[in-house]
Design an enzyme around this catalytic site. Structure first.
Site, PDB file in Angstrom:
ATOM      1  N   ASP A 117       0.854  -1.184   0.000  1.00  0.00           N
ATOM      2  CA  ASP A 117       0.000   0.000   0.000  1.00  0.00           C
ATOM      3  C   ASP A 117       0.888   1.231   0.000  1.00  0.00           C
ATOM      4  OD1 ASP A 117      -2.462  -1.343   0.071  1.00  0.00           O
ATOM      5  OD2 ASP A 117      -2.430  -1.484   2.255  1.00  0.00           O
ATOM      6  N   ASP A 136      -7.166  -1.258  -4.583  1.00  0.00           N
ATOM      7  CA  ASP A 136      -8.281  -0.941  -3.689  1.00  0.00           C
ATOM      8  C   ASP A 136      -9.231   0.069  -4.323  1.00  0.00           C
ATOM      9  OD1 ASP A 136      -7.129  -2.629  -1.765  1.00  0.00           O
ATOM     10  OD2 ASP A 136      -6.043  -0.969  -0.827  1.00  0.00           O
TER      11      ASP A 136
END
Length: 157
Positions: A117, A136
């Site tokens: 991330d 995401d």
């Protein structure tokens, strides 16, 4: 199914390309943080062994493989469901975005043991401690599209 496959391949590819550029080429893995448009957008390195917002982040290998398996089952289910859908571009595109994003995160879990991330967004005095990735974003956009377009297809049918 061409729309689903194309959207999935593009979402997967853009996710992996963004991770490579930001984390490896821009060296976020060592810098840990890069201010892009503070405070709105920053790159912050994160390793997520759980699901969204670090939920179920036990760091155990069993959890890793359960999440991989669950993601693959969901992708397979969406693929089967998409074959039965009416030829609605928005709905098929949404299915492809969810599949491509999910497979991008599955790829990370298989290769690294966690999801990479790097996106962090804050605004208006609110400091968001969480990081996410392009996969995401595709999963969220695809899920929103499924809700939006599925209702429209039912009304039209």
């Amino acid at each position: 199914m061409r729309v689903v496959a194309t959207a999935a391949v593009l979402a997967f590819g853009l996710d992996q390309l963004s991770k490579y550029i930001v984390i490896h080429a821009m060296d976020l893995v060592h810098l840990h943080s890069i201010e892009v448009f503070p405070p709105l957008l920053n790159f912050r390195y994160g390793e997520n062994t759980g699901i969204n917002f670090g939920l179920f982040d036990g760091g155990e290998q069993t959890g890793r493989w359960v999440l991989i398996g669950l993601s693959l089952v969901i992708c397979a289910g969406l693929s089967i469901w998409a074959r039965r859908l009416p030829k609605h571009f928005g709905l098929l595109l949404s299915v492809g975005l969810v599949i491509g994003g999910a497979l991008g995160n599955v790829f990370d879990r298989v290769i690294y043991g966690y999801v990479l991330d790097f996106l962090n967004m804050s605004c208006c005095g609110f400091h968001n401690p969480f990081v996410f990735n392009v996969a995401d974003v595709f999963i969220f956009a695809g899920a929103a599209g499924l809700i939006l377009f599925e209702g429209r297809v039912k009304k039209a049918g």
